[in-house]
Design a protein around this motif. Structure first.
Motif, PDB file in Angstrom:
ATOM      1  N   LEU A 211      29.136 -18.150  -1.999  1.00  0.00           N
ATOM      2  CA  LEU A 211      29.654 -17.917  -3.058  1.00  0.00           C
ATOM      3  C   LEU A 211      28.579 -17.879  -4.099  1.00  0.00           C
ATOM      4  O   LEU A 211      27.485 -18.288  -4.066  1.00  0.00           O
ATOM      5  CB  LEU A 211      30.408 -19.254  -3.629  1.00  0.00           C
ATOM      6  CG  LEU A 211      31.108 -19.483  -5.115  1.00  0.00           C
ATOM      7  CD1 LEU A 211      32.330 -18.205  -5.088  1.00  0.00           C
ATOM      8  CD2 LEU A 211      31.792 -20.878  -5.427  1.00  0.00           C
ATOM      9  N   LEU A 212      28.837 -16.998  -5.259  1.00  0.00           N
ATOM     10  CA  LEU A 212      27.800 -16.574  -6.315  1.00  0.00           C
ATOM     11  C   LEU A 212      28.396 -17.096  -7.631  1.00  0.00           C
ATOM     12  O   LEU A 212      29.624 -17.080  -8.075  1.00  0.00           O
ATOM     13  CB  LEU A 212      27.591 -14.791  -6.612  1.00  0.00           C
ATOM     14  CG  LEU A 212      27.246 -14.307  -5.282  1.00  0.00           C
ATOM     15  CD1 LEU A 212      27.456 -12.800  -5.564  1.00  0.00           C
ATOM     16  CD2 LEU A 212      25.895 -14.605  -4.670  1.00  0.00           C
ATOM     17  N   LEU A 213      27.341 -18.006  -8.463  1.00  0.00           N
ATOM     18  CA  LEU A 213      27.987 -18.160  -9.964  1.00  0.00           C
ATOM     19  C   LEU A 213      27.018 -17.443 -10.622  1.00  0.00           C
ATOM     20  O   LEU A 213      25.562 -17.627 -10.360  1.00  0.00           O
ATOM     21  CB  LEU A 213      27.420 -19.721  -9.937  1.00  0.00           C
ATOM     22  CG  LEU A 213      28.519 -20.944  -9.557  1.00  0.00           C
ATOM     23  CD1 LEU A 213      28.187 -22.193  -9.909  1.00  0.00           C
ATOM     24  CD2 LEU A 213      30.081 -20.549  -9.790  1.00  0.00           C
ATOM     25  N   LEU A 214      27.315 -16.347 -11.466  1.00  0.00           N
ATOM     26  CA  LEU A 214      26.580 -15.359 -11.917  1.00  0.00           C
ATOM     27  C   LEU A 214      26.886 -15.400 -13.585  1.00  0.00           C
ATOM     28  O   LEU A 214      28.140 -15.523 -13.761  1.00  0.00           O
ATOM     29  CB  LEU A 214      27.057 -13.917 -11.435  1.00  0.00           C
ATOM     30  CG  LEU A 214      26.538 -13.781 -10.006  1.00  0.00           C
ATOM     31  CD1 LEU A 214      27.197 -12.360  -9.484  1.00  0.00           C
ATOM     32  CD2 LEU A 214      25.132 -14.072  -9.640  1.00  0.00           C
ATOM     33  N   PRO A 215      26.211 -14.791 -14.385  1.00  0.00           N
ATOM     34  CA  PRO A 215      26.444 -14.427 -15.758  1.00  0.00           C
ATOM     35  C   PRO A 215      27.441 -13.463 -15.693  1.00  0.00           C
ATOM     36  O   PRO A 215      26.986 -12.354 -14.975  1.00  0.00           O
ATOM     37  CB  PRO A 215      24.967 -14.351 -16.394  1.00  0.00           C
ATOM     38  CG  PRO A 215      24.225 -13.851 -15.184  1.00  0.00           C
ATOM     39  CD  PRO A 215      24.620 -14.740 -14.281  1.00  0.00           C
ATOM     40  N   PRO A 216      28.160 -13.284 -16.709  1.00  0.00           N
ATOM     41  CA  PRO A 216      29.354 -12.281 -16.450  1.00  0.00           C
ATOM     42  C   PRO A 216      28.554 -10.906 -16.848  1.00  0.00           C
ATOM     43  O   PRO A 216      28.778  -9.992 -16.510  1.00  0.00           O
ATOM     44  CB  PRO A 216      30.224 -12.533 -17.694  1.00  0.00           C
ATOM     45  CG  PRO A 216      30.169 -14.076 -17.531  1.00  0.00           C
ATOM     46  CD  PRO A 216      28.789 -14.394 -17.231  1.00  0.00           C
TER      47      PRO A 216
END
Length: 128
Positions: A55-60
């Motif tokens: 899973l990636l947590l990224l800035p939009p």
């Protein structure tokens, strides 16, 4: 309900205080976390540690790139497509996401830990 425990989560966040807070939260849930402030740094760490993120947590948006583009770069570099989640206070961006113009899962700021955890479960199940 599936567990997020033992998933490997990549966190791209330029603000060190926010990054450390998210990292601590995810680790408290039993996740392995690879966190950094640049895509290049994160990809280098993933390769060096020979891990497969889930899973990636990224800035939009980041440096003119969208979360979709960032996720695509990770996928191309590590050889697999990954779900991504972003958190934003940009209502125009949230509106575009709700209209299906943006992939991933976008959460509105402020975002509670419970909301993030639910989104992670949804993303890991293949939902959006």
């Amino acid at each position: 309900m599936p567990t997020i425990k033992e998933n490997t989560v990549v966190v791209l966040e330029r603000d060190a205080v926010l990054r450390l807070g998210v990292e601590a939260l995810l680790e408290s849930w039993g996740c392995r976390v690879i966190a950094g402030d640049s895509v290049d740094e994160l990809i280098s760490t993933i390769r060096a540690d020979n891990v497969r993120p889930t899973l990636l947590l990224l800035p939009p948006t980041d440096g003119g790139q969208t979360g979709d583009q960032l996720a695509g770069r990770f996928g191309a570099e590590i050889g697999c497509s990954l779900p991504w989640i972003g958190v934003t206070g940009d209502f125009a961006l949230l509106k575009r996401w709700k209209a299906g113009e943006i992939g991933g899962i976008l959460l509105e700021m402020p975002c509670s830990p419970e909301t993030l955890r639910a989104a992670m479960n949804r993303a890991l199940q293949g939902g959006s």
